[in-house]
Enzyme design. Structure first.
Site, PDB file in Angstrom:
ATOM      1  N   ASN A 101       0.871  -1.185   0.000  1.00  0.00           N
ATOM      2  CA  ASN A 101       0.000   0.000   0.000  1.00  0.00           C
ATOM      3  C   ASN A 101       0.903   1.229   0.000  1.00  0.00           C
ATOM      4  O   ASN A 101       1.495   1.570   1.019  1.00  0.00           O
ATOM      5  CB  ASN A 101      -0.878  -0.027   1.270  1.00  0.00           C
ATOM      6  N   TRP A 102       0.992   1.850  -1.166  1.00  0.00           N
ATOM      7  CA  TRP A 102       1.912   2.993  -1.289  1.00  0.00           C
ATOM      8  C   TRP A 102       1.341   4.268  -0.675  1.00  0.00           C
ATOM      9  O   TRP A 102       2.030   5.282  -0.585  1.00  0.00           O
ATOM     10  CB  TRP A 102       2.240   3.241  -2.771  1.00  0.00           C
ATOM     11  N   LYS A 103       0.067   4.244  -0.316  1.00  0.00           N
ATOM     12  CA  LYS A 103      -0.614   5.425   0.240  1.00  0.00           C
ATOM     13  C   LYS A 103      -0.426   6.624  -0.707  1.00  0.00           C
ATOM     14  O   LYS A 103      -0.354   6.438  -1.921  1.00  0.00           O
ATOM     15  CB  LYS A 103      -0.118   5.714   1.657  1.00  0.00           C
ATOM     16  N   HIS A 113      -9.467   0.638   4.990  1.00  0.00           N
ATOM     17  CA  HIS A 113      -8.177   0.881   5.665  1.00  0.00           C
ATOM     18  C   HIS A 113      -8.425   1.823   6.848  1.00  0.00           C
ATOM     19  O   HIS A 113      -9.268   2.720   6.768  1.00  0.00           O
ATOM     20  CB  HIS A 113      -7.196   1.502   4.674  1.00  0.00           C
ATOM     21  N   GLU A 117      -6.937   4.304   7.906  1.00  0.00           N
ATOM     22  CA  GLU A 117      -6.827   5.738   7.597  1.00  0.00           C
ATOM     23  C   GLU A 117      -8.114   6.252   6.947  1.00  0.00           C
ATOM     24  O   GLU A 117      -8.520   7.400   7.158  1.00  0.00           O
ATOM     25  CB  GLU A 117      -5.600   5.986   6.701  1.00  0.00           C
ATOM     26  N   GLU A 148      -5.223  -5.391  10.602  1.00  0.00           N
ATOM     27  CA  GLU A 148      -4.241  -4.331  10.804  1.00  0.00           C
ATOM     28  C   GLU A 148      -4.543  -3.611  12.109  1.00  0.00           C
ATOM     29  O   GLU A 148      -5.402  -2.697  12.127  1.00  0.00           O
ATOM     30  CB  GLU A 148      -4.316  -3.327   9.659  1.00  0.00           C
ATOM     31  N   GLY A 160       2.326   2.058  10.710  1.00  0.00           N
ATOM     32  CA  GLY A 160       3.233   3.193  10.561  1.00  0.00           C
ATOM     33  C   GLY A 160       3.929   3.603  11.844  1.00  0.00           C
ATOM     34  O   GLY A 160       4.500   4.696  11.925  1.00  0.00           O
ATOM     35  N   SER A 188       3.490  -2.317  10.310  1.00  0.00           N
ATOM     36  CA  SER A 188       4.939  -2.266  10.478  1.00  0.00           C
ATOM     37  C   SER A 188       5.635  -3.581  10.138  1.00  0.00           C
ATOM     38  O   SER A 188       6.621  -3.955  10.777  1.00  0.00           O
ATOM     39  CB  SER A 188       5.295  -1.806  11.900  1.00  0.00           C
ATOM     40  N   GLY A 229       2.842  -1.174   4.306  1.00  0.00           N
ATOM     41  CA  GLY A 229       2.833   0.241   3.957  1.00  0.00           C
ATOM     42  C   GLY A 229       4.243   0.726   3.674  1.00  0.00           C
ATOM     43  O   GLY A 229       4.778   0.553   2.579  1.00  0.00           O
ATOM     44  N   GLY A 230       4.873   1.311   4.692  1.00  0.00           N
ATOM     45  CA  GLY A 230       6.184   1.947   4.532  1.00  0.00           C
ATOM     46  C   GLY A 230       7.208   1.106   3.787  1.00  0.00           C
ATOM     47  O   GLY A 230       7.874   1.591   2.857  1.00  0.00           O
TER      48      GLY A 230
HETATM   49  C1  PEP Z   1      -0.697   0.043   6.009  1.00  0.00           C
HETATM   50  O1  PEP Z   1      -0.751   1.204   5.670  1.00  0.00           O
HETATM   51  O2  PEP Z   1      -1.608  -0.721   5.678  1.00  0.00           O
HETATM   52  C2  PEP Z   1       0.427  -0.404   6.804  1.00  0.00           C
HETATM   53  C3  PEP Z   1       0.385  -1.591   7.326  1.00  0.00           C
HETATM   54  O3  PEP Z   1       1.466   0.488   6.968  1.00  0.00           O
HETATM   55  P1  PEP Z   1       2.902   0.158   7.643  1.00  0.00           P
HETATM   56  O4  PEP Z   1       3.394  -1.128   7.033  1.00  0.00           O
HETATM   57  O5  PEP Z   1       3.741   1.317   7.300  1.00  0.00           O
HETATM   58  O6  PEP Z   1       2.661   0.011   9.108  1.00  0.00           O
END
Ligand code: PEP
Length: 251
Positions: free
Chosen positions: A9-11, A94, A96, A166, A172, A211, A232-233
């Site tokens: 997930n590049w956001k 998600h 967010e 999640e 994050g 994470s 994500g990251g």
């Molecule tokens: C996400 O945005 O779905 C996520 C899991 O981010 P991260 O891996 O950065 O925690």
């Protein structure tokens, strides 16, 4: 046997040139990965990414959809539009979206239905906040997020969904759920699904997100109920994302 799946997930990150580099880096080492791989770029880069993934095993997903088919919904994108651009998946619910944009679990259920109606697999995100975990509410929260989707989808439709657990406190933050904490919630999700349909419960892919990185992926993927990751990251760096994909071998 469930197949491992890793979703990036590049956001709201990337530029035309950084995305070219990321995709070139991924594709160069793709042969070392046996899991399914999905990348979810910002909508404006979907067509660019489609150019990269043609002739590869990488799939593409959107990060969100509107559940309407079309109409006066300025700024929104429908499931059909994502399908037109070559998406096979879409993230729905998600955290967010739920916290920053006020999406309810009923909205999320409608998005699941809309995406499936256009042949797109929804990756349904669920998870509790830190306070909810501390108050012992994790299972209640997950149930309240799942039930509106169960109410809307029949068993055949539910069998096509991918679920991503999640925990909000792990997204994050660099704080991953321990493999046992994650597996316990995944097992609970499977058990909840089993009350609706045992076959779906056994076969549905449940990803962990929060994470995930190259160092913690192997242990997480070693757990019985963890079928992959939503990243994500670490999905913004080809080497890190590839290391996670390489670790995603289910035994
Ligand atoms: C996400 O945005 O779905 C996520 C899991 O981010 P991260 O891996 O950065 O925690």
């Amino acid at each position: 046997m469930r197949k491992a799946l890793v979703v990036g997930n590049w956001k709201m990150n990337g530029t035309g040139s950084s995305i070219d580099l990321l995709m070139q880096g991924l594709i160069a080492q793709l042969a070392s990965c046996s899991s399914g791989i999905v990348v979810c770029p910002p909508n404006v880069y979907l067509d660019q990414v489609r150019g990269h993934i043609e002739q590869t095993t990488i799939s593409m997903g959107g990060q969100n959809i509107d559940w309407h088919d079309n109409g006066a919904f300025t700024g929104e994108v429908s499931a059909e539009m994502l399908a037109d651009l070559g998406c096979d998946f879409v993230l729905v619910g998600h955290s967010e979206r739920r916290t920053l944009f006020g999406e309810t679990s009923e909205d999320v259920a409608m998005k699941c239905e809309a995406s499936l109606s256009k042949g797109i697999i929804p990756i349904l995100c669920v998870g509790e906040t830190q306070a909810q975990r501390q108050n012992g509410e994790t299972q209640d929260v997950i149930t309240s997020q799942l039930v509106p989707v169960f109410d809307k989808l029949d068993s055949d439709a539910m069998a096509k969904v991918v679920i991503a657990y999640e925990p909000v406190w792990a997204i994050g933050t660099g704080r991953t759920a321990s493999p046992q904490q994650a597996d316990d919630v995944h097992a609970f999700i499977r058990q909840t699904l089993a009350e609706k349909d045992l076959n779906t419960a056994n076969n549905i892919q449940i990803l962990y997100g929060g994470s995930v990185n190259a160092s913690n992926a192997v242990e997480l993927f070693g757990m019985q109920n963890i079928d992959g990751a939503l990243v994500g990251g670490a999905s913004l760096d080809a080497a890190s994302f590839l290391a996670i994909c390489q670790a995603a071998v289910l035994v």
